[in-house]
Design a protein around this motif. Structure first.
Motif, short mmCIF file in Angstrom:
data_model
loop_
_atom_site.label_atom_id
_atom_site.label_comp_id
_atom_site.label_asym_id
_atom_site.label_seq_id
_atom_site.Cartn_x
_atom_site.Cartn_y
_atom_site.Cartn_z
N LEU A 198 0.78 4.12 -2.90
CA LEU A 198 0.39 5.50 -2.59
C LEU A 198 1.57 6.46 -2.79
O LEU A 198 1.37 7.59 -3.24
N TYR B 62 -5.57 3.25 -10.62
CA TYR B 62 -5.51 4.70 -10.39
C TYR B 62 -5.55 5.45 -11.73
O TYR B 62 -6.28 6.42 -11.89
N ARG C 162 -7.60 9.16 -5.70
CA ARG C 162 -6.81 8.60 -4.60
C ARG C 162 -7.74 8.01 -3.54
O ARG C 162 -7.48 6.92 -3.02
N ASP C 163 -8.82 8.76 -3.22
CA ASP C 163 -9.79 8.26 -2.23
C ASP C 163 -10.36 6.92 -2.67
O ASP C 163 -10.50 5.98 -1.89
N ARG D 46 0.83 -1.20 0.00
CA ARG D 46 0.00 0.00 0.00
C ARG D 46 0.87 1.26 0.00
O ARG D 46 0.62 2.20 -0.76
N ASP D 47 1.90 1.24 0.82
CA ASP D 47 2.78 2.42 0.90
C ASP D 47 3.43 2.69 -0.46
O ASP D 47 3.54 3.84 -0.89
N ASN E 7 -8.47 -1.02 0.51
CA ASN E 7 -9.03 -1.55 1.76
C ASN E 7 -9.77 -2.85 1.51
O ASN E 7 -9.72 -3.78 2.29
N GLU F 262 -6.96 -5.40 -1.31
CA GLU F 262 -5.53 -5.65 -1.14
C GLU F 262 -5.28 -7.11 -0.72
O GLU F 262 -4.44 -7.80 -1.28
N VAL G 191 -7.80 4.15 -2.40
CA VAL G 191 -7.61 3.71 -1.01
C VAL G 191 -8.76 2.80 -0.61
O VAL G 191 -8.55 1.75 0.02
N ASP G 192 -9.96 3.16 -1.00
CA ASP G 192 -11.11 2.32 -0.67
C ASP G 192 -10.99 0.95 -1.35
O ASP G 192 -11.26 -0.09 -0.74
#
Lengths: 238, 178
Positions: free
Chosen positions: A66, B63, B23-24, A62-63, B31, B34, B27-28
């Motif tokens: 991002l 993305y 990006r939001d 994840r890091d 979550n 992954e 990230v979702d």
């Protein structure tokens, strides 16, 4: 396929059965010992396999994703940002680049005019003993990852990324069979390139007291398996 | 970064507000996917570096997709991850002629129990197609029609493959136990 087999096939996907199919299977299980036994076997199978879904994601996945995105967004905001020399020095001293870091072929002003033209880069490297076999094969380190590695050092200055098997009999770093690398063209900034404070080359091979190129290409190679920078070439002054 | 009108479907539907950035949304997605995506890739690929790289490239691709204003859902992610894994395997096949990595699946998670390691060993004896279909149906609980959409085959073909994969796994497991 007889009727018994039909029910066995239904059993294999009984989790998704609805309505009439589910009803038909239920009715069959009431009267068929063999299928009941198979149903138990599939239950055991499910229980064995489901824990595989609890695998921990690779560390820092994840890091890394991002961070790549942040760098990309940052790059979009400041397309020609030149990294401060001090920061570069910190990266180097901190051991960010694990393997040998030696940069780069820099080529004449005319090369800048035909930016993106592989033959000119290829020819310039050929003079230094390099053979580039361009490849479209997938690499262990993907194009985006290689690009992000380069962008970490040259924000906003990556102009092209190509995969190539790089051979050079004079450079042991490339081995006898060559080395699969991402060849990354860096747009030169107005200021110093990959240098220490005082405007000298960071790497010994490229130093030799030469003047720094202000125009032309800078080409770096990123090992397509390890993601580290590898030796490219000493620089010609522009 | 512009906002998105996003409808993320998949195992569980997700609806984010119009003001969510790429990006939001990513990230979702991370979550939610992954872990399952890593698990899926780990069934296809033989080493964890490759799993990490493919997962990373999949999310970066997501993305980029979101940045172009397109929707991303679970099926899309699995499809991209699968293609990345196939690319990786093809590449390895060219590089390593002696070992077909598709047939070897020997990595374990640190701290993984012997029971799960044994399941992995049994799975490793199956073909990648069998492993994949068992994982998608049993572990990730996709329906056969969804799997068909991901793999580009009809649901009927998925059902046949699933049945055969289950039978082969069962036979191997019985053999290993005996």
């Amino acid at each position: 396929v007889n009727r018994h087999d039909t029910h066995r096939r239904l059993l294999a996907r009984c989790d998704e059965l609805k309505g009439r199919e589910a009803e038909r299977l239920r009715a069959h299980l009431l009267v068929c010992d063999a299928c009941r036994e198979l149903a138990r076997g599939y239950d055991v199978q499910d229980a064995m396999l489901r824990p595989l879904g609890q695998i921990r994601p690779p560390p820092a996945l994840r890091d890394a994703v991002l961070a790549s995105i942040d760098r990309r967004e940052e790059t979009n905001k400041e397309p020609r940002h030149t990294p401060p020399a001090g920061r570069l020095r910190t990266w180097f001293l901190g051991g960010v680049v694990a393997a040998s870091v030696v940069i780069a072929g820099a080529f004449g002003a005319t090369s800048l005019l035909d930016r993106g033209s592989p033959p000119s880069v290829q020819m310039a490297l050929a003079k230094k003993g390099y053979t580039l076999l361009f490849s479209r094969a997938p690499a262990p380190i993907g194009r985006n990852v290689a690009k992000q590695i380069a962008l970490a050092f040259f924000p906003g200055r990556v102009s092209g990324v190509r995969l190539a098997r790089v051979l050079n009999g004079r450079a042991p770093a490339f081995g006898p069979g060559g080395r699969l690398c991402w060849m990354i063209s860096i747009v030169p900034p107005d200021g110093p390139l990959l240098t220490q404070p005082g405007n000298t080359w960071l790497d010994a091979a490229s130093a030799q007291g030469r003047a720094l190129p202000r125009t032309g290409y800078l080409v770096v190679f990123v090992d397509a398996k390890r993601g580290t920078f590898v030796l490219a070439s000493s620089a010609d002054s522009a | 970064v512009s906002g998105h009108d996003v409808s993320v479907a998949g195992i569980d539907g997700v609806h984010l507000s119009d003001s969510a950035t790429s990006r939001d949304v990513l990230v979702d997605l991370m979550n939610r996917y992954e872990q399952p995506l890593s698990g899926y890739l780990s069934v296809l690929l033989s080493d964890r570096d490759a799993v990490r790289d493919c997962a990373q490239e999949t999310f970066l691709r997501a993305y980029e997709h979101l940045e172009r204003g397109k929707a991303v859902n679970g099926q899309w992610l699995y499809k991209v991850a699968r293609n990345k894994a196939i690319d990786h395997i093809r590449h390895l096949r060219r590089v390593r002629t002696a070992v077909d990595t598709l047939e070897t699946l020997d990595w374990t998670q640190p701290g993984e129990s012997e029971r799960i390691a044994a399941v992995r060993r049994t799975l490793a004896q199956l073909s990648p197609d069998d492993r994949e279909i068992l994982y998608l149906f049993i572990v990730d609980k996709f329906e056969t029609a969804e799997i068909g959409a991901m793999l580009g085959i009809r649901a009927g073909a998925v059902r046949v493959r699933l049945f055969r994969a289950r039978e082969r796994f069962r036979a191997l497991h019985q053999k290993d136990r005996s």
